[in-house]
Design a protein around this motif. Structure first.
Motif, mmCIF file in Angstrom:
data_model
loop_
_atom_site.group_PDB
_atom_site.id
_atom_site.type_symbol
_atom_site.label_atom_id
_atom_site.label_comp_id
_atom_site.label_asym_id
_atom_site.label_seq_id
_atom_site.Cartn_x
_atom_site.Cartn_y
_atom_site.Cartn_z
ATOM 1 N N ASN A 136 -54.365 -70.584 12.900
ATOM 2 C CA ASN A 136 -53.015 -71.160 12.817
ATOM 3 C C ASN A 136 -52.138 -70.444 11.795
ATOM 4 O O ASN A 136 -52.629 -69.991 10.756
ATOM 5 C CB ASN A 136 -53.088 -72.643 12.442
ATOM 6 C CG ASN A 136 -53.717 -73.491 13.522
ATOM 7 O OD1 ASN A 136 -53.822 -73.072 14.674
ATOM 8 N ND2 ASN A 136 -54.145 -74.693 13.163
ATOM 9 N N TYR B 146 -51.532 -77.803 11.452
ATOM 10 C CA TYR B 146 -51.428 -78.659 12.631
ATOM 11 C C TYR B 146 -52.164 -79.984 12.472
ATOM 12 O O TYR B 146 -51.928 -80.901 13.248
ATOM 13 C CB TYR B 146 -51.981 -77.930 13.860
ATOM 14 C CG TYR B 146 -50.996 -76.989 14.504
ATOM 15 C CD1 TYR B 146 -50.145 -77.435 15.498
ATOM 16 C CD2 TYR B 146 -50.913 -75.661 14.116
ATOM 17 C CE1 TYR B 146 -49.236 -76.578 16.101
ATOM 18 C CE2 TYR B 146 -50.010 -74.792 14.712
ATOM 19 C CZ TYR B 146 -49.177 -75.260 15.702
ATOM 20 O OH TYR B 146 -48.272 -74.406 16.302
ATOM 21 N N GLY C 30 -52.782 -82.132 16.118
ATOM 22 C CA GLY C 30 -52.050 -80.948 16.551
ATOM 23 C C GLY C 30 -52.965 -79.818 16.974
ATOM 24 O O GLY C 30 -52.676 -79.087 17.928
#
Length: 211
Positions: A64, A68, A72
């Motif tokens: 990422n 998140y 997420g």
């Protein structure tokens, strides 16, 4: 052969990650793909994940560029074209591990009977028994009932959750993420499509200071 999608969120768990990934790699049931969701770790977790991806193509690193959190991380995979509606989703946190190499086989067997969700049972890493019990859907909003590890579900259930319902203040929930996704999926499944696993399938690691 049914396919399992394993979701493993990783955040600063390098002390435990190899045990977690080995418990997945050496499952007797072989039809799986594991997404290693690195949520901005600052330790050696990413390097360990890369090693497993290099050695076994069933591990896929998702690195990422922003935070998140649990909902997420799952959402970016489960709403993508990487996942089919009938795939079986299993979550194994990066600091936890599966208790037995039969875990995936036992889950697939129950989904083959028509169940949409399985949950339970686990122990803590220090050997204490975990809390895990059957419940009815109508208990969800009037008690603290919720599905516990090991959790699995058909991917189509997740896709029917409104994305905004996973948000708090405009972004994915930072804590208690399982409440945001498990309760709506349990309600969608209904009592006759939820199965509580009595066998111990999961070890929840309380030795991680983050927990």
């Amino acid at each position: 052969m049914e396919r399992i999608i394993v979701l493993t969120t990783i955040y600063n768990c390098d002390k435990y990650l190899e045990r977690c990934l080995n418990s997945i790699k050496y499952q007797n049931y072989k039809s799986w793909i594991c997404y290693l969701l690195n949520d901005l770790s600052t330790d050696n977790s990413k390097q360990i994940a890369e090693k497993y991806c290099y050695e076994d193509s069933r591990f896929v690193l998702v690195d990422n560029d922003k935070k998140y959190y649990q909902p997420g991380n799952y959402d970016q995979i489960l709403r993508s074209n990487l996942v089919k509606d009938d795939d079986i989703v299993v979550e194994v946190d990066g600091d936890d591990w599966l208790a037995t190499p039969e875990a995936f086989s036992k889950i697939v067997a129950k989904h083959a009977e028509g169940f949409l969700i399985t949950h339970g049972s686990f122990t803590y890493s220090d050997g204490r028994p975990g809390f895990s019990r059957p419940f009815s859907v109508d208990q969800l909003r009037v008690s603290i009932a919720n599905a516990t590890h090991l959790r699995s579900w058909r991917a189509k259930l997740w896709k029917n959750i409104e994305v905004a319902d996973l948000f708090v203040n405009g972004w994915y929930a930072e804590t208690a993420g399982d409440v945001f996704f498990m309760i709506p999926m349990l309600e969608m499944a209904g009592d006759d499509r939820i199965y509580h696993m009595e066998d111990i399938l999961y070890i929840y690691n309380e030795s991680n200071p983050i927990n």
